[in-house]
Design an enzyme around this catalytic site. Structure first.
Site, PDB file in Angstrom:
ATOM      1  N   HIS A 168      27.215 -16.728 -35.524  1.00  0.00           N
ATOM      2  CA  HIS A 168      28.108 -15.654 -35.364  1.00  0.00           C
ATOM      3  C   HIS A 168      29.192 -15.646 -36.736  1.00  0.00           C
ATOM      4  O   HIS A 168      29.189 -14.597 -37.175  1.00  0.00           O
ATOM      5  CB  HIS A 168      28.931 -15.827 -34.091  1.00  0.00           C
ATOM      6  CG  HIS A 168      30.208 -14.733 -33.989  1.00  0.00           C
ATOM      7  ND1 HIS A 168      29.956 -13.901 -32.851  1.00  0.00           N
ATOM      8  CD2 HIS A 168      31.297 -14.623 -34.865  1.00  0.00           C
ATOM      9  CE1 HIS A 168      31.594 -13.234 -32.884  1.00  0.00           C
ATOM     10  NE2 HIS A 168      32.047 -13.741 -33.960  1.00  0.00           N
ATOM     11  N   GLU A 169      29.687 -16.783 -37.206  1.00  0.00           N
ATOM     12  CA  GLU A 169      30.527 -16.793 -38.169  1.00  0.00           C
ATOM     13  C   GLU A 169      29.717 -16.508 -39.544  1.00  0.00           C
ATOM     14  O   GLU A 169      30.486 -15.738 -40.521  1.00  0.00           O
ATOM     15  CB  GLU A 169      31.142 -18.178 -38.285  1.00  0.00           C
ATOM     16  CG  GLU A 169      32.110 -18.551 -37.047  1.00  0.00           C
ATOM     17  CD  GLU A 169      32.984 -17.637 -36.455  1.00  0.00           C
ATOM     18  OE1 GLU A 169      33.449 -16.819 -37.264  1.00  0.00           O
ATOM     19  OE2 GLU A 169      33.289 -17.668 -35.499  1.00  0.00           O
ATOM     20  N   HIS A 219      29.401 -12.850 -40.190  1.00  0.00           N
ATOM     21  CA  HIS A 219      30.853 -12.306 -40.919  1.00  0.00           C
ATOM     22  C   HIS A 219      30.704 -12.146 -42.555  1.00  0.00           C
ATOM     23  O   HIS A 219      31.065 -11.467 -42.984  1.00  0.00           O
ATOM     24  CB  HIS A 219      32.022 -13.015 -40.256  1.00  0.00           C
ATOM     25  CG  HIS A 219      32.458 -12.503 -39.137  1.00  0.00           C
ATOM     26  ND1 HIS A 219      32.872 -11.284 -38.694  1.00  0.00           N
ATOM     27  CD2 HIS A 219      32.678 -13.280 -37.838  1.00  0.00           C
ATOM     28  CE1 HIS A 219      33.321 -11.269 -37.424  1.00  0.00           C
ATOM     29  NE2 HIS A 219      33.153 -12.406 -37.061  1.00  0.00           N
ATOM     30  N   CYS A 251      34.499 -11.704 -30.194  1.00  0.00           N
ATOM     31  CA  CYS A 251      34.936 -11.807 -31.586  1.00  0.00           C
ATOM     32  C   CYS A 251      36.297 -11.255 -31.636  1.00  0.00           C
ATOM     33  O   CYS A 251      36.726  -9.911 -31.157  1.00  0.00           O
ATOM     34  CB  CYS A 251      33.866 -10.706 -32.516  1.00  0.00           C
ATOM     35  SG  CYS A 251      34.367 -10.916 -34.269  1.00  0.00           S
ATOM     36  N   LEU A 252      36.857 -12.132 -32.268  1.00  0.00           N
ATOM     37  CA  LEU A 252      38.650 -11.764 -32.550  1.00  0.00           C
ATOM     38  C   LEU A 252      38.678 -10.156 -33.137  1.00  0.00           C
ATOM     39  O   LEU A 252      39.818  -9.774 -32.978  1.00  0.00           O
ATOM     40  CB  LEU A 252      39.249 -12.777 -33.448  1.00  0.00           C
ATOM     41  CG  LEU A 252      39.424 -14.004 -32.584  1.00  0.00           C
ATOM     42  CD1 LEU A 252      39.860 -15.091 -33.447  1.00  0.00           C
ATOM     43  CD2 LEU A 252      40.115 -13.987 -31.400  1.00  0.00           C
ATOM     44  N   GLN A 269      37.816 -12.132 -41.850  1.00  0.00           N
ATOM     45  CA  GLN A 269      38.477 -11.716 -40.859  1.00  0.00           C
ATOM     46  C   GLN A 269      40.178 -11.750 -41.047  1.00  0.00           C
ATOM     47  O   GLN A 269      40.903 -10.984 -40.438  1.00  0.00           O
ATOM     48  CB  GLN A 269      38.166 -12.659 -39.475  1.00  0.00           C
ATOM     49  CG  GLN A 269      36.942 -12.299 -38.925  1.00  0.00           C
ATOM     50  CD  GLN A 269      36.689 -13.234 -37.709  1.00  0.00           C
ATOM     51  OE1 GLN A 269      36.279 -14.316 -37.743  1.00  0.00           O
ATOM     52  NE2 GLN A 269      36.807 -12.536 -36.713  1.00  0.00           N
ATOM     53  N   GLY A 315      36.305 -19.693 -33.746  1.00  0.00           N
ATOM     54  CA  GLY A 315      35.602 -19.965 -34.883  1.00  0.00           C
ATOM     55  C   GLY A 315      36.274 -18.720 -35.778  1.00  0.00           C
ATOM     56  O   GLY A 315      37.193 -17.963 -35.074  1.00  0.00           O
TER      57      GLY A 315
HETATM   58  O1  GNR Z   1      36.514 -17.108 -30.338  1.00  0.00           O
HETATM   59  C1  GNR Z   1      35.408 -16.696 -30.372  1.00  0.00           C
HETATM   60  N1  GNR Z   1      34.332 -16.881 -29.481  1.00  0.00           N
HETATM   61  C2  GNR Z   1      33.275 -16.751 -29.374  1.00  0.00           C
HETATM   62  C3  GNR Z   1      32.545 -16.793 -28.205  1.00  0.00           C
HETATM   63  C4  GNR Z   1      31.077 -16.521 -28.361  1.00  0.00           C
HETATM   64  C5  GNR Z   1      30.407 -16.385 -29.649  1.00  0.00           C
HETATM   65  C6  GNR Z   1      31.130 -16.413 -30.598  1.00  0.00           C
HETATM   66  C7  GNR Z   1      32.423 -16.652 -30.564  1.00  0.00           C
HETATM   67  S1  GNR Z   1      33.326 -16.732 -32.050  1.00  0.00           S
HETATM   68  C8  GNR Z   1      35.069 -15.986 -31.693  1.00  0.00           C
HETATM   69  C9  GNR Z   1      35.960 -16.066 -32.634  1.00  0.00           C
HETATM   70  C10 GNR Z   1      35.543 -15.097 -33.753  1.00  0.00           C
HETATM   71  O2  GNR Z   1      35.448 -13.833 -33.534  1.00  0.00           O
HETATM   72  N2  GNR Z   1      34.898 -15.702 -34.938  1.00  0.00           N
HETATM   73  O3  GNR Z   1      34.359 -14.816 -35.648  1.00  0.00           O
HETATM   74 NI    NI Z   2      33.923 -12.992 -34.784  1.00  0.00          NI
END
Ligand code: GNR
Ligand code: NI
Length: 172
Positions: free
Chosen positions: A136-137, A140, A94-95, A51, A46
């Protein structure tokens, strides 16, 4: 298409509150194409526009299993309409917090509404990894990182790890 640089914490832009998109245009779609390419390249499942430094309510996602055909999803102006009471733990990464992982509890199902790649409204329940990832997204978009749910001690541990990873990448 283009691969865009991904911001990492403590970049202050990751704390910004993103703004709604007025209409899904070709420009929006170009950004979503670039975000998807950036996400696949990372690789991640995601990516929120902030980001890559763009404070707009735009998310891309692909939670298909490795080896399965690509299944990109695009979300413009997503909103959560309902969440169930039941929480489920999932180990998140999270990236923007590279190489740090921890378990977060979130509602196991959420009802969402958003505009898709063509600007069409979709309203549906998300569950499983889809529910984890969309929450999660969407965090952000509000300037929230998953490490913000952790204790001060664990968050500091995550920040130290990111600093170390960034330093290693800078000298590599
Ligand atoms: O790549 C991602 N893997 C992930 C694993 C578990 C819960 C959420 C994520 S999202 C993350 C990519 C990211 O940072 N998206 O904002
Ligand atoms: Ni993230």
């Amino acid at each position: 298409m283009a691969i865009l640089p991904i911001l990492t914490t403590p970049d202050p832009r990751l704390k910004m509150v993103s703004e709604p998109v007025e209409a899904v245009t070709d420009e929006t779609r170009k950004l979503m194409d670039d975000m998807l390419e950036t996400m696949y390249d990372a690789p991640g499942i995601g990516l929120a526009a902030i980001q890559v430094g763009i404070a707009k309510n735009i998310i891309v996602m692909d939670i298909s299993e490795a080896g399965a055909p690509a299944a990109p999803r695009y979300f413009v102006n997503p909103e959560i309409l309902e969440s169930v009471e039941e929480k489920k733990p999932y180990e998140e990464g999270c990236l923007s917090v590279p190489e740090y992982f921890n378990v977060i509890d979130r509602p196991e199902k959420v009802k969402i509404t958003y505009l898709d790649y063509n600007g069409e409204r979709v309203t549906e329940w998300a569950e499983g990894l889809y529910a984890v990832c969309i929450q999660h997204e969407m965090d952000h978009l509000k300037g929230i990182l998953f490490i913000d749910y952790l204790s001060r001690m664990k968050r500091d541990q995550a920040l130290r790890k990111v600093r170390k990873v960034n330093k290693m990448n800078a000298s590599a």
